[in-house]
Motif scaffolding. Structure first.
Motif, PDB file in Angstrom:
ATOM      1  N   ASP A  58       0.816  -1.211   0.000  1.00 29.03           N
ATOM      2  CA  ASP A  58       0.000   0.000   0.000  1.00 29.03           C
ATOM      3  C   ASP A  58       0.852   1.265   0.000  1.00 29.03           C
ATOM      4  N   GLU A  59       2.156   1.130   0.298  1.00 27.63           N
ATOM      5  CA  GLU A  59       3.051   2.280   0.329  1.00 27.63           C
ATOM      6  C   GLU A  59       3.724   2.537  -1.013  1.00 27.63           C
ATOM      7  N   TYR A  64      -2.582   2.358  -2.023  1.00 30.72           N
ATOM      8  CA  TYR A  64      -3.582   3.143  -1.314  1.00 30.72           C
ATOM      9  C   TYR A  64      -3.034   4.486  -0.845  1.00 30.72           C
ATOM     10  N   THR A  65      -1.734   4.530  -0.526  1.00 26.00           N
ATOM     11  CA  THR A  65      -1.181   5.804  -0.072  1.00 26.00           C
ATOM     12  C   THR A  65      -1.322   6.888  -1.140  1.00 26.00           C
ATOM     13  N   SER A  66      -1.268   6.524  -2.418  1.00 27.00           N
ATOM     14  CA  SER A  66      -1.406   7.529  -3.470  1.00 27.00           C
ATOM     15  C   SER A  66      -2.772   8.196  -3.414  1.00 27.00           C
ATOM     16  N   ALA A  68      -4.673   8.245  -0.418  1.00 27.41           N
ATOM     17  CA  ALA A  68      -4.706   8.944   0.869  1.00 27.41           C
ATOM     18  C   ALA A  68      -3.903  10.237   0.823  1.00 27.41           C
ATOM     19  N   ASP A  69      -2.842  10.250   0.025  1.00 27.63           N
ATOM     20  CA  ASP A  69      -2.034  11.467  -0.144  1.00 27.63           C
ATOM     21  C   ASP A  69      -2.648  12.424  -1.161  1.00 27.63           C
ATOM     22  N   ARG A 136       0.693   5.661  13.811  1.00 29.18           N
ATOM     23  CA  ARG A 136      -0.645   5.328  13.340  1.00 29.18           C
ATOM     24  C   ARG A 136      -1.672   5.348  14.465  1.00 29.18           C
ATOM     25  N   GLY A 475       5.879   6.556   0.656  1.00 31.90           N
ATOM     26  CA  GLY A 475       4.815   5.920   1.421  1.00 31.90           C
ATOM     27  C   GLY A 475       3.805   6.904   1.993  1.00 31.90           C
ATOM     28  N   TRP A 476       3.616   6.845   3.316  1.00 34.61           N
ATOM     29  CA  TRP A 476       2.608   7.655   4.000  1.00 34.61           C
ATOM     30  C   TRP A 476       3.107   9.030   4.406  1.00 34.61           C
ATOM     31  N   PHE A 479       0.929  12.102   3.774  1.00 34.91           N
ATOM     32  CA  PHE A 479      -0.251  12.115   4.640  1.00 34.91           C
ATOM     33  C   PHE A 479       0.122  12.566   6.044  1.00 34.91           C
TER      34      PHE A 479
END
Length: 544
Positions: A58-59, A64-66, A68-69, A136, A475-476, A479
């Motif tokens: 996800d990173e 998914y980070t793309s 969430a960011d 987190r 990665g995150w 975010f």
């Protein structure tokens, strides 16, 4: 994104090691209950597992980070998932901690000391595992984790987790530095000649990664810099910058911690099965709007114009032809708009045609550009002396170099999607056909973003350019920087966010295993932090 761990923290750490596959090598530890099992584990295999699994799916780019960011917005859930921020129960970092502890144990058992390179790297990975989970969720089991006699370890406060992690990183750097001082020829020698380190870093490059990561952590503690004097946050930051002999830091992109894709570990659009589906996601407005407002040439590399804008007469090089997708909107609306050519798309020939990501920029997990912006932020905040504008410009130039951009360069932009609709594809181009060209103008871009000075406006510039530099990287981190600073302002409040209040959560909920197997300590941690509820809208100590 709900990921549940079914095995409790302490119990997982006492069950022995699991087998590894793919680019990794065999079983790391034999079952001690099986005849012929061995208690000796090759240290390079333990290191291989840690380096190969450090970066999660996800990173990675287009994970998914793309979303969430807010770099990428999905318009069709079947192929690209949703845009919702229902983070749910966090994954855990127990595997990293488990292997780091085993690496240190085996390094001492086999080498007879706690001053060797493997023990040093074990300290880095221990720190990484603690910060990964704590940032987190908040307080976590850490100091007692891994003790086989204690299956219900106490929770350490987030303050104490970060304090311990910073000390572990200090130890890791010191140990490797001492080895290099004793034998200078090691400086530019790969730290693991058995290919256990998939990043293939030298001794000094590992020091640079460790210190860049420590600077990242210190910056992440900016809200606690003055009310937790025991952490010595500004002082640690200044000490690293003030002693390059003891604390070598990155000097170029050559020092980046880079995840390299190959035929087995394929580039994310291929490993996630997205390579045929560029139609079903668009670059987000948070990202696009910043680049169009500053005439950023990186936009010509990562994204394409909105087809409707080009068919309406605008040039490929016209920044106003690039239109970001709005994550606030519901996906049916996003899909309709996307099908009608309203939004820009990702660069198809860069991100969707190579299983190894041969055309894409490398995936940087901890890198020079970010480090430059972190240093610039620290100086802007008064933590250290130096030229903020120099570090700010170094960060931008490093990012431009990552994309291979030079002034005056002519870039070919290709048609991004499969569409025969005349209103958006009047020339009946095929996906990947040449659509037009754009010329890179770096001086004009740099003039528009010239550093405003060590003030709030300058800080906003640093944070904004750090965000742009992290597109499909790190990665995150984008975010987390938004959560800490609010810069750049992420889009929220609309139905597309998908949370009860349509606002971006402030934290994940604890791994489900903690409530099931370490219930008393988990309940106490929830009570002390969040009034007894595992509430994702509440800030932890880190970001209050």
């Amino acid at each position: 994104m709900k990921i549940k761990s079914l095995i409790p923290f302490a119990l997982l750490l006492t069950m022995g090691m699991v087998s590894i596959t793919g680019c990794q090598k065999g079983d790391l530890i034999d079952n001690p209950n099986v005849a012929g099992s061995s208690s000796i584990v090759p240290l390079s295999l333990l290191l291989n597992h840690l380096t190969a699994t450090l970066i999660r799916s996800d990173e990675q780019p287009f994970g998914y980070t793309s979303v969430a960011d807010q770099y990428i917005v999905a318009n069709y859930s079947y192929y690209r998932g949703t845009n919702t921020y229902n983070l749910g129960n966090s994954a855990d970092s127990y595997d990293i901690l488990k292997y780091a502890l085993k690496l240190e144990q085996q390094a001492f058992a086999q080498l007879g000391n706690q001053t060797n390179k493997y023990y040093a790297l074990g300290e880095f990975f221990k720190a990484y595992s603690g910060v990964w989970l704590s940032q987190r969720v908040g307080d976590i089991p850490f100091s007692q984790a891994g003790d086989p006699s204690n299956l219900t370890p106490k929770y350490d406060t987030q303050h104490d987790v970060y304090k311990a992690a910073l000390a572990q990183l200090e130890t890791a750097n010191t140990l490797i530095g001492a080895l290099v001082t004793a034998n200078p020829s090691l400086a530019n020698t790969a730290i693991d000649a058995s290919n256990g380190d998939i990043f293939n870093l030298t001794y000094v490059q590992w020091q640079k990664v460790i210190n860049a990561y420590r600077l990242r952590i210190l910056i992440s503690l900016s809200k606690r810099a003055t009310d937790n004097t025991d952490l010595q946050i500004p002082q640690q930051f200044a000490a690293i910058l003030g002693n390059p002999t003891k604390y070598p830091i990155m000097t170029s992109n050559n020092d980046n911690l880079v995840y390299r894709f190959n035929a087995v570990n394929r580039y994310s659009t291929f490993s996630l099965g997205l390579n045929p589906y560029n139609n079903f996601a668009n670059p987000g407005s948070t990202y696009i709007n910043i680049e169009t407002s500053t005439s950023d040439p990186r936009l010509f590399v990562t994204s394409t114009p909105a087809p409707l804008q080009i068919s309406g007469g605008k040039a490929i090089s016209d920044f106003s032809a690039y239109v970001g997708s709005d994550i606030n909107q519901a996906q049916p609306t996003l899909l309709t708009n996307s099908n009608n050519g309203v939004y820009s798309f990702s660069n198809y020939t860069r991100y969707y045609v190579s299983a190894t990501g041969a055309n894409a920029e490398p995936f940087v997990f901890i890198g020079y550009s970010e480090m430059c912006f972190n240093i610039a932020e620290g100086i802007n905040r008064g933590w250290a002396t130096g030229s903020t504008s120099t570090w700010y410009n170094n960060g931008i130039n490093a990012s431009l170099a990552l994309y291979g951009l030079t002034n005056g360069q002519s870039l070919t932009v290709t048609f991004p999607i499969s569409s025969t609709e005349p209103s958006i594809n009047p020339k009946n181009l095929k996906q990947g056909d040449t659509w037009g060209t754009a010329t890179v103008d770096i001086p004009s871009f740099m003039a528009k973003i010239a550093y405003a000075g060590d003030n709030a406006a300058g800080l906003a510039q640093i944070l904004t350019q750090k965000y742009i530099s992290m597109f499909n990287n790190s990665g995150w981190e984008a975010f987390y920087n938004f959560r800490r600073t609010g810069i750049p302002a992420f889009t929220q409040g609309g139905s597309g966010i998908g949370t009860p209040n349509n606002l971006i959560p402030r934290r994940w909920q604890y791994p489900a295993s903690e409530g099931a197997y370490n219930a008393a300590n988990n309940k106490a941690a929830l009570s002390s932090q969040f009034g007894g509820n595992d509430d994702p809208t509440k800030d932890t100590w880190l970001t209050k």
